[in-house]
Enzyme design. Structure first.
Site, short mmCIF file in Angstrom:
data_model
loop_
_atom_site.label_atom_id
_atom_site.label_comp_id
_atom_site.label_asym_id
_atom_site.label_seq_id
_atom_site.Cartn_x
_atom_site.Cartn_y
_atom_site.Cartn_z
N SER A 10 -30.16 31.90 13.05
CA SER A 10 -29.14 31.82 13.96
C SER A 10 -28.14 30.82 13.58
O SER A 10 -28.49 29.93 12.54
CB SER A 10 -29.78 30.90 15.17
N TYR A 53 -34.70 23.59 18.38
CA TYR A 53 -34.10 25.10 18.10
C TYR A 53 -33.51 25.09 16.91
O TYR A 53 -33.55 26.13 15.93
CB TYR A 53 -33.12 25.57 19.31
#
Length: 249
Positions: free
Chosen positions: A142, A155
């Site tokens: 990501s 995350y």
């Protein structure tokens, strides 16, 4: 390049980016093995692909569980006789203040997002090596590996780890003819695209927010068996968003 009869395993394939990727490979003639922890949605998504003329089976898998990952790869090989491509897409997020995030929540995110990539790659690579030493692994990272908002520590850490894991496993598995690459999607809208505001699109140099098919196209490129010189790479697919400086007036 023809993707006919390539066996492609996709984790987290019930919806969103994973489903978009699965559909793109199915349209190219690949044989899909779709997995997800959501059994009902996963089975429905595989049925949707079959109804559209593609070939897909669904195998439930909680990627936090090593034995379930082993069974997923074993079942894929038993069904189709080989594994050509693994796309490690499964992942979770949790936005929570670092003062409040518990160790258990941290571990859940790391185990789901990172450890699963290692375990799934290890198990798929066993079959790829056995079948002659060829195959491709694509890990879904990501742009959160490169930039952050508040309260995203676990995350962001998991996605940064995936980038590092990718080049490490590319080196380790390269002698077996297995390529390992990763993609960092930016803003990919999977549900309410038409409700986006003009400002949402304008912050991207490409002029729009991304769609799952943008990531699917990148996966098709990295999975192409002819791209034998592409391994260990980190491909950012974000419409240029991480390259654009934004200053408050």
């Amino acid at each position: 390049m023809s993707y006919e009869n390539l066996v492609v395993v996709v984790t987290g394939a019930a919806q969103g980016i994973g489903l978009g990727v699965a559909k793109a490979f199915a349209e190219k003639g690949a044989l899909l093995v779709m997995s997800d922890v959501n059994e009902e949605q996963g089975a429905a998504s595989a049925a949707e692909i079959r109804n559209e003329g593609g070939q897909a089976i669904f195998i439930p898998c909680d990627v936090r569980q090593e034995e379930e990952i082993k069974q997923l790869m074993k079942s894929a090989e038993e069904e189709y006789g080989k594994i050509d491509v693994l796309i490690n897409n499964a992942g979770i997020s949790r936005w929570k203040s670092p003062y409040e995030l518990t160790a258990q929540e941290w571990d859940d995110i790391i185990n789901t997002n990172v450890r699963s990539c290692f375990l799934a790659t290890r198990e798929a690579a066993r079959y790829m090596k056995k079948q002659g030493g060829s195959g491709a692994v694509i890990n879904m990272a990501s742009t959160r590996a490169l930039m952050s908002e508040p309260d995203t520590e676990a995350y962001a850490a998991s996605k940064g780890a995936i980038v590092a894991l990718t080049h490490a496993m590319a080196v380790s598995l390269g002698t077996d003819g297995i390529r390992v690459n990763c993609i960092s999607p930016g803003w990919i809208e999977t549900k309410q695209y038409e409700s986006l505001k003009p400002a949402d699109h304008e912050q991207h140099p490409a002029g729009r927010v991304g769609r799952p098919n943008d990531i699917a196209k990148a996966c098709l490129y990295l999975a192409d068996p002819d791209n034998t010189f592409v391994t260990g790479t980190h491909l950012v697919v974000d419409g240029g968003m991480t390259r654009k400086m934004i200053y408050e007036p």
